[in-house]
Design a protein around this motif. Structure first.
Motif, PDB file in Angstrom:
ATOM      1  N   ARG A   1       0.834  -1.200   0.000  1.00 41.42           N
ATOM      2  CA  ARG A   1       0.000   0.000   0.000  1.00 41.42           C
ATOM      3  C   ARG A   1       0.876   1.260   0.000  1.00 41.42           C
ATOM      4  N   ALA A   2       1.974   1.219   0.734  1.00 38.01           N
ATOM      5  CA  ALA A   2       2.895   2.360   0.749  1.00 38.01           C
ATOM      6  C   ALA A   2       3.441   2.615  -0.661  1.00 38.01           C
TER       7      ALA A   2
ATOM      8  N   VAL B   1       1.950  12.475   6.729  1.00 41.58           N
ATOM      9  CA  VAL B   1       1.248  11.736   7.778  1.00 41.58           C
ATOM     10  C   VAL B   1      -0.145  11.326   7.301  1.00 41.58           C
ATOM     11  N   GLU B   2      -0.809  12.191   6.545  1.00 41.80           N
ATOM     12  CA  GLU B   2      -2.120  11.835   5.993  1.00 41.80           C
ATOM     13  C   GLU B   2      -2.013  10.636   5.059  1.00 41.80           C
ATOM     14  N   VAL B   3      -0.960  10.599   4.263  1.00 39.77           N
ATOM     15  CA  VAL B   3      -0.733   9.443   3.388  1.00 39.77           C
ATOM     16  C   VAL B   3      -0.445   8.201   4.223  1.00 39.77           C
ATOM     17  N   LEU B   4       0.359   8.343   5.262  1.00 40.82           N
ATOM     18  CA  LEU B   4       0.642   7.219   6.171  1.00 40.82           C
ATOM     19  C   LEU B   4      -0.657   6.682   6.770  1.00 40.82           C
TER      20      LEU B   4
ATOM     21  N   GLU C   1       2.995   5.974  -3.101  1.00 32.80           N
ATOM     22  CA  GLU C   1       4.273   6.660  -3.365  1.00 32.80           C
ATOM     23  C   GLU C   1       4.961   7.118  -2.074  1.00 32.80           C
ATOM     24  N   LEU C   2       4.828   6.281  -1.039  1.00 34.13           N
ATOM     25  CA  LEU C   2       5.433   6.579   0.264  1.00 34.13           C
ATOM     26  C   LEU C   2       6.561   5.592   0.534  1.00 34.13           C
TER      27      LEU C   2
END
Length: 463
Positions: A409-410, A452-455, A414-415
């Motif tokens: 998912r990361a 953090v929102e993406v995390l 693109e994290l």
């Protein structure tokens, strides 16, 4: 030779070489004389002469006195169609990390404040002042000047008293470990913390050493398991356990030293990011506490300066120095002498200490801000192991996704993100809540909320 003459010579040379490799000439066939070929091509004799001389130098043709130039006897080069490659697969590998839009990587450092002008100025001074040393084959332990600088630095920062001959400078911690392993019998058992540094574990396994995986408790590496398995060398990260972040207690350090002393075994202390402590003083290194020459110390400038600089160092106990010198007396240092001498000046002139202080303030600001945002912006509560040291910390989460799913998912979001899964030798997930490694060194302030929102989406999102 003018540009035009160089172009003409190259054209003649390339065409003749191609024709020879394509076997348009027979072995030992005579070529046109320089004058004849020059006349035929309407070029100067010198251009033909230069092309012929280059072909002679590379072994395509040869000359006989007063007879002329002849084709060498060349076997036809075997070309296997199935083995041909256009190199696309390598281009894909080079570019595969470029897709990350966000990062929480523990491997990154922040270069925004690096004093490049100061470094460049010192490098120019070194080039002017040390040309004799720069022209020599590098000494296998590294330049004396840098080893002297390191000796003063570790005395001041880590309480380590050592002679410069005990210090080995190498091109990264992994390279130094390879040197070290050659001093020990392959029957030696090596203890490694679990979870721990994956690359180091793989490196040691590749050298065919047996590994003992040592679990962690709340004080660091389990002394009970160490005593039970009795590894000949115990590799540990006491100042900031990697990756969990535990700072080994002084009681555990003493227990570990007593164990090594009683059995005459060795401890490898990897002090990889001990320079960064926030609001607390440094805990003494194992090496500084050791009174019986049982600790091998590893330090690096990759985390504090430039990872690409590739300069690390090892401090050996006195009784291993002679063994090292005997094993590597014919070796050559792999580090750049120019960079090593520049680093020595950087340390001696006080730039290194000023830079560490500056970066400590920067990293502390980033760490505190990121912790605040994690507490307020994640949709579910998490436990933050907020150890005030190093360039990463861990969070314990209750995600509906497995480690593999979180990592996938990361990627999709693109994290750049790492989980504990990367650092476990076997499945010890039942000993830990779901653990995510949070590196903060290279998180951009203006993107911290968004990251953090993406995390949050990666860990808890339902899409």
């Amino acid at each position: 030779m003018t540009d035009e003459q160089n172009y003409i010579y190259r054209k003649i040379y390339n065409q003749l070489k191609k024709d020879i490799l394509d076997h348009k000439y027979k072995s030992h066939e005579k070529l046109l004389s320089k004058r004849s070929l020059a006349k035929e091509m309407n070029v100067s004799i010198n251009s033909v002469k230069t092309a012929y001389e280059q072909l002679i130098a590379e072994g395509y043709i040869y000359t006989k006195e007063r007879q002329g130039y002849f084709i060498e006897s060349l076997n036809e080069l075997i070309v296997e169609p199935n083995h041909q490659s256009d190199g696309k697969q390598f281009k894909e590998k080079v570019e595969e990390k470029s897709h990350f839009k966000y990062t929480l990587s523990h491997m990154s450092t922040n270069l925004s404040e690096f004093p490049i002008e100061t470094w460049t100025k010192l490098q120019k001074q070194v080039f002017k002042e040390s040309q004799a040393l720069l022209s020599e084959v590098p000494y296998f332990k590294g330049p004396l000047q840098l080893r002297q600088s390191i000796a003063k630095l570790v005395s001041f920062k880590r309480g380590i008293s050592c002679d410069t001959e005990q210090i080995i400078v190498g091109s990264g911690t992994n390279a130094l470990i390879l040197y070290l392993l050659k001093l020990f019998d392959q029957a030696s058992l090596i203890g490694i913390e679990n979870p721990g540094y994956t690359r180091m574990r793989h490196l040691i396994q590749q050298q065919n050493f047996e590994i003992s995986h040592i679990p962690l408790d709340n004080k660091g590496a389990s002394i009970q398991t160490i005593k039970k398995n009795n590894p000949h060398l115990m590799l540990t990260t006491p100042s900031h356990q990697f990756p969990i972040g535990t700072i080994m207690s002084i009681s555990r350090r003493i227990e570990l030293l007593n164990w090594a002393t009683s059995l005459e075994h060795f401890i490898i202390e990897d002090d990889y990011d001990s320079e960064y402590k926030y609001g607390t003083d440094n805990i003494p290194s194992l090496f500084s506490l050791d009174k019986n020459n049982r600790v091998i110390y590893l330090g690096t400038f990759s985390k504090t300066l430039l990872p690409g600089l590739r300069i690390s160092y090892m401090i050996l106990p006195e009784q291993l120095v002679a063994d090292f010198e005997a094993a590597f007396k014919d070796s050559v240092s792999e580090i750049s002498t120019l960079n090593a001498l520049t680093l020595s000046k950087f340390i001696d002139n006080g730039h290194y200490e000023r830079y560490i202080r500056k970066m400590s303030h920067l990293y502390e600001h980033k760490r505190k801000k990121l912790v605040r945002i994690l507490k307020t912006r994640l949709s579910k509560s998490v436990t933050i192991k907020n150890v005030k040291a190093g360039l990463h910390f861990v969070i314990y989460v209750d995600s509906p996704y497995t480690y593999e799913q979180v990592e996938a998912r990361a990627e999709d979001y693109e994290l750049e993100l790492y989980t504990l899964n990367r650092f476990m030798q076997e499945d010890i997930s039942q000993q830990f809540a779901q653990t995510i490694i949070i590196g903060f060194a290279n998180v951009e302030d203006e993107k911290m909320h968004e990251t953090v929102e993406v995390l949050d989406k990666v860990l808890f999102g339902s899409d």
